[in-house]
Write an enzyme that holds these catalytic residues in place. Structure first.
Site, PDB file in Angstrom:
ATOM      1  CB  THR A  26      -1.021   0.015   1.169  1.00  0.00           C
ATOM      2  OG1 THR A  26      -1.996   1.015   0.908  1.00  0.00           O
ATOM      3  CG2 THR A  26      -0.370   0.268   2.520  1.00  0.00           C
ATOM      4  CB  CYS A  32      -3.404   6.139   6.342  1.00  0.00           C
ATOM      5  SG  CYS A  32      -4.667   7.165   5.559  1.00  0.00           S
ATOM      6  CG  HIS A  49      -4.356   2.466   3.451  1.00  0.00           C
ATOM      7  ND1 HIS A  49      -3.328   2.649   2.562  1.00  0.00           N
ATOM      8  CD2 HIS A  49      -4.623   3.688   3.958  1.00  0.00           C
ATOM      9  CE1 HIS A  49      -2.998   3.943   2.533  1.00  0.00           C
ATOM     10  NE2 HIS A  49      -3.782   4.580   3.377  1.00  0.00           N
TER      11      HIS A  49
END
Length: 164
Positions: A26, A32, A49
């Site tokens: 990711t 995040c 995520h």
């Protein structure tokens, strides 16, 4: 036998699982948090995520469970259990949670640190040990996990590459 690896990409507020030899990745981890749950014996891993710490912050209609630490981690465990994983064999590695903007101590702006706290609290609640982490700071990250080696590769903006 085909030994080629496929890179499975996980988007923002998304989650997926892979089996070795495939790897999972990711990008765009600012505030995040990327949460990897894996079984090192079965060589299966999931990547979540996380965008926000708590699903109570979202509208209740049409909630994307992968967006939040509390609902996303629980859902990822369920996906892995559906693949035959014993939840007691799961381990985790986490990265991200940067403080991307410096606006003082306003709690609503501290999304990165709050995401890290929420992820750790949920993993603790589910008795999933954190084997390694690379959290905080003020730089974005891209992560990639290989369930065959159990290594999490982290590329941090302006800081280079490391494995944990």
């Amino acid at each position: 036998m085909n030994n080629s690896k496929t890179v499975v990409r996980v988007g923002i507020a998304d989650m997926k699982i892979v089996k070795a030899p495939n790897i999972i990745k990711t990008s765009g981890l600012g505030s995040c948090v990327g949460v990897v749950l894996y079984d090192e014996v079965k060589m299966i891993a999931g990547l979540l995520h996380v965008m926000l710490p708590d699903s109570n912050l979202g509208r209740l209609d049409n909630v994307n469970v992968a967006k939040f630490a509390d609902t996303g981690i629980h859902s990822l465990v369920e996906l892995l259990v559906a693949e035959g994983i014993n939840p007691l064999s799961l381990k985790s590695k986490i990265a991200g949670g940067a403080q991307m903007f410096q606006f003082g101590t306003n709690d609503t702006i501290r999304i990165g640190p709050r995401n890290v706290e929420a992820v750790k609290m949920m993993l603790d609640r589910l008795s999933i040990p954190i084997m390694a982490e690379d959290t905080g700071g003020s730089s974005g990250r891209t992560i990639q996990f290989d369930p065959k080696t159990g290594k999490l590769s982290i590329r941090t903006v302006n800081k280079g590459f490391k494995e944990i």
